[in-house]
Write a protein that holds these residues in place. Sequence first.
Motif, PDB file in Angstrom:
ATOM      1  N   ARG A  71     -38.688 -24.597 -94.244  1.00 44.49           N
ATOM      2  CA  ARG A  71     -39.609 -24.759 -95.375  1.00 44.49           C
ATOM      3  C   ARG A  71     -40.935 -25.352 -94.917  1.00 44.49           C
ATOM      4  N   GLN A  72     -40.859 -26.382 -94.064  1.00 48.31           N
ATOM      5  CA  GLN A  72     -42.063 -27.082 -93.638  1.00 48.31           C
ATOM      6  C   GLN A  72     -42.885 -26.272 -92.647  1.00 48.31           C
ATOM      7  N   SER A  73     -42.201 -25.442 -91.833  1.00 50.26           N
ATOM      8  CA  SER A  73     -42.899 -24.746 -90.753  1.00 50.26           C
ATOM      9  C   SER A  73     -43.560 -23.449 -91.178  1.00 50.26           C
ATOM     10  N   ARG A  74     -43.139 -22.878 -92.299  1.00 52.93           N
ATOM     11  CA  ARG A  74     -43.664 -21.566 -92.681  1.00 52.93           C
ATOM     12  C   ARG A  74     -45.175 -21.595 -92.933  1.00 52.93           C
ATOM     13  N   SER A  75     -45.674 -22.735 -93.362  1.00 48.85           N
ATOM     14  CA  SER A  75     -47.108 -22.818 -93.665  1.00 48.85           C
ATOM     15  C   SER A  75     -47.963 -23.025 -92.420  1.00 48.85           C
ATOM     16  N   VAL A  76     -47.341 -23.411 -91.304  1.00 50.30           N
ATOM     17  CA  VAL A  76     -48.127 -23.709 -90.096  1.00 50.30           C
ATOM     18  C   VAL A  76     -47.759 -22.829 -88.902  1.00 50.30           C
ATOM     19  N   VAL A  77     -46.553 -22.278 -88.893  1.00 52.79           N
ATOM     20  CA  VAL A  77     -46.115 -21.435 -87.774  1.00 52.79           C
ATOM     21  C   VAL A  77     -45.791 -20.041 -88.308  1.00 52.79           C
ATOM     22  N   PRO A  78     -46.500 -19.022 -87.832  1.00 53.39           N
ATOM     23  CA  PRO A  78     -46.243 -17.666 -88.345  1.00 53.39           C
ATOM     24  C   PRO A  78     -44.897 -17.128 -87.883  1.00 53.39           C
ATOM     25  N   ASP A  79     -44.395 -16.134 -88.605  1.00 52.27           N
ATOM     26  CA  ASP A  79     -43.168 -15.472 -88.186  1.00 52.27           C
ATOM     27  C   ASP A  79     -43.386 -14.805 -86.830  1.00 52.27           C
ATOM     28  N   GLN A  80     -42.349 -14.849 -85.995  1.00 47.34           N
ATOM     29  CA  GLN A  80     -42.443 -14.299 -84.655  1.00 47.34           C
ATOM     30  C   GLN A  80     -41.766 -12.931 -84.579  1.00 47.34           C
ATOM     31  N   LYS A  81     -42.130 -12.178 -83.544  1.00 49.78           N
ATOM     32  CA  LYS A  81     -41.467 -10.914 -83.292  1.00 49.78           C
ATOM     33  C   LYS A  81     -40.011 -11.174 -82.921  1.00 49.78           C
ATOM     34  N   GLY A  82     -39.156 -10.188 -83.203  1.00 48.58           N
ATOM     35  CA  GLY A  82     -37.735 -10.351 -82.921  1.00 48.58           C
ATOM     36  C   GLY A  82     -37.447 -10.677 -81.471  1.00 48.58           C
ATOM     37  N   TRP A  83     -38.145 -10.028 -80.559  1.00 47.37           N
ATOM     38  CA  TRP A  83     -37.882 -10.261 -79.134  1.00 47.37           C
ATOM     39  C   TRP A  83     -38.247 -11.684 -78.729  1.00 47.37           C
ATOM     40  N   LEU A  84     -39.282 -12.237 -79.377  1.00 47.53           N
ATOM     41  CA  LEU A  84     -39.700 -13.596 -79.040  1.00 47.53           C
ATOM     42  C   LEU A  84     -38.680 -14.609 -79.562  1.00 47.53           C
ATOM     43  N   ASN A  85     -38.163 -14.376 -80.769  1.00 47.97           N
ATOM     44  CA  ASN A  85     -37.097 -15.243 -81.278  1.00 47.97           C
ATOM     45  C   ASN A  85     -35.900 -15.222 -80.329  1.00 47.97           C
ATOM     46  N   GLY A 121     -38.319 -14.155 -91.590  1.00 50.83           N
ATOM     47  CA  GLY A 121     -39.350 -13.230 -91.158  1.00 50.83           C
ATOM     48  C   GLY A 121     -38.977 -11.787 -91.441  1.00 50.83           C
ATOM     49  N   ILE A 122     -37.710 -11.460 -91.278  1.00 51.63           N
ATOM     50  CA  ILE A 122     -37.234 -10.104 -91.548  1.00 51.63           C
ATOM     51  C   ILE A 122     -37.263  -9.834 -93.051  1.00 51.63           C
ATOM     52  N   ALA A 123     -36.928 -10.836 -93.853  1.00 49.38           N
ATOM     53  CA  ALA A 123     -37.041 -10.681 -95.307  1.00 49.38           C
ATOM     54  C   ALA A 123     -38.470 -10.314 -95.691  1.00 49.38           C
ATOM     55  N   ALA A 124     -39.429 -10.985 -95.050  1.00 47.48           N
ATOM     56  CA  ALA A 124     -40.845 -10.706 -95.332  1.00 47.48           C
ATOM     57  C   ALA A 124     -41.221  -9.283 -94.916  1.00 47.48           C
ATOM     58  N   GLU A 125     -40.629  -8.794 -93.817  1.00 49.01           N
ATOM     59  CA  GLU A 125     -40.893  -7.425 -93.362  1.00 49.01           C
ATOM     60  C   GLU A 125     -40.561  -6.405 -94.446  1.00 49.01           C
ATOM     61  N   TYR A 126     -39.532  -6.701 -95.228  1.00 47.54           N
ATOM     62  CA  TYR A 126     -39.089  -5.773 -96.267  1.00 47.54           C
ATOM     63  C   TYR A 126     -39.756  -6.048 -97.614  1.00 47.54           C
ATOM     64  N   GLY A 127     -40.776  -6.912 -97.585  1.00 44.74           N
ATOM     65  CA  GLY A 127     -41.552  -7.129 -98.795  1.00 44.74           C
ATOM     66  C   GLY A 127     -41.032  -8.222 -99.703  1.00 44.74           C
ATOM     67  N   PHE A 128     -40.115  -9.053 -99.200  1.00 45.33           N
ATOM     68  CA  PHE A 128     -39.591 -10.150-100.003  1.00 45.33           C
ATOM     69  C   PHE A 128     -40.288 -11.454 -99.618  1.00 45.33           C
ATOM     70  N   ASP A 129     -40.465 -12.335-100.580  1.00 41.10           N
ATOM     71  CA  ASP A 129     -41.116 -13.623-100.351  1.00 41.10           C
ATOM     72  C   ASP A 129     -40.077 -14.641 -99.894  1.00 41.10           C
ATOM     73  N   PRO A 130     -40.101 -15.076 -98.628  1.00 36.21           N
ATOM     74  CA  PRO A 130     -39.103 -16.019 -98.124  1.00 36.21           C
ATOM     75  C   PRO A 130     -39.104 -17.348 -98.857  1.00 36.21           C
ATOM     76  N   ASN A 131     -40.200 -17.667 -99.558  1.00 37.69           N
ATOM     77  CA  ASN A 131     -40.265 -18.926-100.300  1.00 37.69           C
ATOM     78  C   ASN A 131     -39.647 -18.820-101.689  1.00 37.69           C
ATOM     79  N   ASP A 132     -39.360 -17.591-102.109  1.00 37.65           N
ATOM     80  CA  ASP A 132     -38.695 -17.400-103.396  1.00 37.65           C
ATOM     81  C   ASP A 132     -37.266 -17.933-103.288  1.00 37.65           C
TER      82      ASP A 132
END
Length: 249
Positions: A71-85, A121-132
């Motif tokens: 919750r705290q990191s989403r506003s300061v750290v962007p979602d990463q690519k799958g390979w980087l995770n 991050g994957i939820a966001a890829e499919y158009g869903f708001d992870p903060n919902d």
Amino acid sequence: MTGTYLVTLDTQTAIATLARRHKAAGGVGLQVLNMIGGRAENLLERLPDSVKQALEGATERALRVALQAARQSRSVVPDQKGWLNTAMTTAMGAVGGAGGLPTALAELPVTTTVLLRAIQGIAAEYGFDPNDPDVLSDCLTVFASAGPLADDDGANMAFLTTRVTLNGAAVHGILKSVAPKLATVLGQKLAAQTVPILGAAAGAATNYAYTSYYQEMAHVHFGLRRLAIDSGTSETLLVEQLRRAVKTV
């Protein structure tokens, strides 16, 4: 007329793609088991009794830490690519395994946090708001799927039909429901990381397998959700279609 004919060809094609992701999710786990020379169901026996008894509580604490950190990191750290995770958790697994059980336990909440962020991050890829709250609930329930070291008997599709609205009162309940399942999965990971001599290699391999697995399962989960919305087909029917498709992949 069976359910097979109640969806369009495009939907069936999308289901086939999700089925291939579902099958790919656990593929690396077999390689891990071969490397450490064990079976998933026997791994937990390698852990000390004190650890096994405390595992569920430790897992729930790790989930709470992950939830707060995500919750705290989403506003300061962007979602990463799958390979980087995957690269990040693989490196953490190597460090955790190198020091045996103590460092593997310390690494647990950190890896769990990265996994949750990857799922969001994957939820966001499919158009869903992870903060919902509802989407965050979905992210957590991905952890209720069987881990990569488990035999795939179809039971890991049960989480696809689970919907819990995540409000303040429900956070405790959903963590309680996910923790026992995830405790078994993470217990296998911890046991693999404590294999003598292979600790660091096993830690890296298990984290690679786990990150790959949960990211693929997140694609299945949110891909199915998006397909239901876009096609107007019920999720229940789509899950049944997916169950059939997995058997033929």
